[in-house]
Design an enzyme around this catalytic site. Sequence first.
Site, mmCIF file in Angstrom:
data_model
loop_
_atom_site.group_PDB
_atom_site.id
_atom_site.type_symbol
_atom_site.label_atom_id
_atom_site.label_comp_id
_atom_site.label_asym_id
_atom_site.label_seq_id
_atom_site.Cartn_x
_atom_site.Cartn_y
_atom_site.Cartn_z
ATOM 1 N N ASN A 44 38.019 40.316 83.902
ATOM 2 C CA ASN A 44 39.329 40.637 83.325
ATOM 3 C C ASN A 44 40.128 41.655 84.159
ATOM 4 O O ASN A 44 41.327 41.834 83.956
ATOM 5 C CB ASN A 44 39.198 41.120 81.877
ATOM 6 N N ASP A 98 38.734 35.358 71.881
ATOM 7 C CA ASP A 98 39.689 34.798 72.843
ATOM 8 C C ASP A 98 40.934 34.253 72.147
ATOM 9 O O ASP A 98 40.876 33.804 71.005
ATOM 10 C CB ASP A 98 38.994 33.681 73.646
HETATM 11 C C1 IPE Z 1 36.532 35.878 77.887
HETATM 12 O O1 IPE Z 1 37.840 35.468 77.730
HETATM 13 C C2 IPE Z 1 36.451 37.388 77.914
HETATM 14 C C3 IPE Z 1 36.767 38.058 76.660
HETATM 15 C C4 IPE Z 1 37.040 37.484 75.526
HETATM 16 C C5 IPE Z 1 36.731 39.484 76.711
HETATM 17 P P1 IPE Z 1 38.773 35.130 78.974
HETATM 18 O O2 IPE Z 1 40.093 34.774 78.409
HETATM 19 O O3 IPE Z 1 38.728 36.219 79.979
HETATM 20 O O4 IPE Z 1 38.045 33.840 79.600
HETATM 21 P P2 IPE Z 1 38.612 32.708 80.558
HETATM 22 O O5 IPE Z 1 39.277 33.386 81.716
HETATM 23 O O6 IPE Z 1 39.578 31.893 79.764
HETATM 24 O O7 IPE Z 1 37.412 31.902 80.950
HETATM 25 C C1 IPE Z 2 41.085 37.644 74.727
HETATM 26 O O1 IPE Z 2 42.349 37.092 74.653
HETATM 27 C C2 IPE Z 2 41.097 39.118 75.010
HETATM 28 C C3 IPE Z 2 40.583 39.495 76.329
HETATM 29 C C4 IPE Z 2 40.109 38.678 77.225
HETATM 30 C C5 IPE Z 2 40.620 40.898 76.658
HETATM 31 P P1 IPE Z 2 43.130 36.639 75.961
HETATM 32 O O2 IPE Z 2 43.901 37.790 76.476
HETATM 33 O O3 IPE Z 2 42.193 36.037 76.943
HETATM 34 O O4 IPE Z 2 44.109 35.548 75.381
HETATM 35 P P2 IPE Z 2 44.446 34.149 76.028
HETATM 36 O O5 IPE Z 2 43.157 33.438 76.286
HETATM 37 O O6 IPE Z 2 45.199 34.423 77.290
HETATM 38 O O7 IPE Z 2 45.272 33.453 74.999
HETATM 39 MG MG MG Z 3 41.485 34.149 77.183
#
Ligand code: IPE
Ligand code: IPE
Ligand code: MG
Length: 255
Positions: A85, A37
């Site tokens: 997502n 993340d």
């Molecule tokens: C969790 O991260 C999913 C992945 C890393 C693929 P998210 O960024 O989607 O989680 P939330 O929305 O902050 O809980």
């Molecule tokens: C994790 O990084 C990757 C996926 C969830 C696919 P994010 O895209 O959630 O990055 P932040 O949390 O918005 O910084």
């Molecule tokens: Mg994220």
Amino acid sequence: MHDDELEVGDAPGRDEVLTAADVADGPIPVHVACVMDGNGRWAARRGLPRTEGHAAGEAALLDAVEGALELGIPWITMYAFSTENWRRPPEEVRYLMGFNESLLMRRRDELNEKGVRIRFAGRRDWRVPKRVLKRMDESIELTKGNRRCTLTMAFNYGGRAEIVDAVRELVRDGVKPEKVTEKAIRSHLYFPDQPDPDLVIRTSGEHRISNFLLWQLAYSELVFTEVLWPDFRRSDLFAGVRDFQRRQRRYGGVT
Ligand code: IPE
Ligand code: IPE
Ligand code: MG
């Protein structure tokens, strides 16, 4: 300080740089799972589009796998795309689909040569483009004989969806209520052969599970780091392992 002025190993949120030797003498987790993340925030801090953060996450993924191999960790699971997502803007979802497809094309041979078996946990529903499913199948086929380490990519994965899918199968099989046991549910999860994670590492300072491996995490040790995923390196994996080694697992009992 601008990130460019940081020294190697000085990712924001990282306390020190560890090597495999720093943790090799303690117990090594059999299964490590990561919530990758913080890609979007990493990009935003550099004035870049979020997609650049996803692209930069590739190096982190590969280095984490290298670290796992160095330590002899036999199972790693990486959360790449959740069932939630899909709520993201369509351009980002499209980018992530294409990115995961091209990542497999670019990296599968290298992972195969290292003895990594690639698998995917998640729903193969209509929203996942056919060409992505094709690359996934090719990667599974190419690496299926490898046993040094199993890398499970959680892709279009949701912990609740996995439990729903398991229960659906039990019902479909006509299993009687009294036969619905923990063992029966477990045997219908996506990978019944996989041990539960000993250690879960979530990057980017978020302290939540976000629908990752809900059934399997019942007694996992959770480690949270401020490091954003694109900055994550094997050193951060080793730091997570060191935290794990300091924990006392009781599974509800006493010590
Ligand atoms: C969790 O991260 C999913 C992945 C890393 C693929 P998210 O960024 O989607 O989680 P939330 O929305 O902050 O809980
Ligand atoms: C994790 O990084 C990757 C996926 C969830 C696919 P994010 O895209 O959630 O990055 P932040 O949390 O918005 O910084
Ligand atoms: Mg994220």
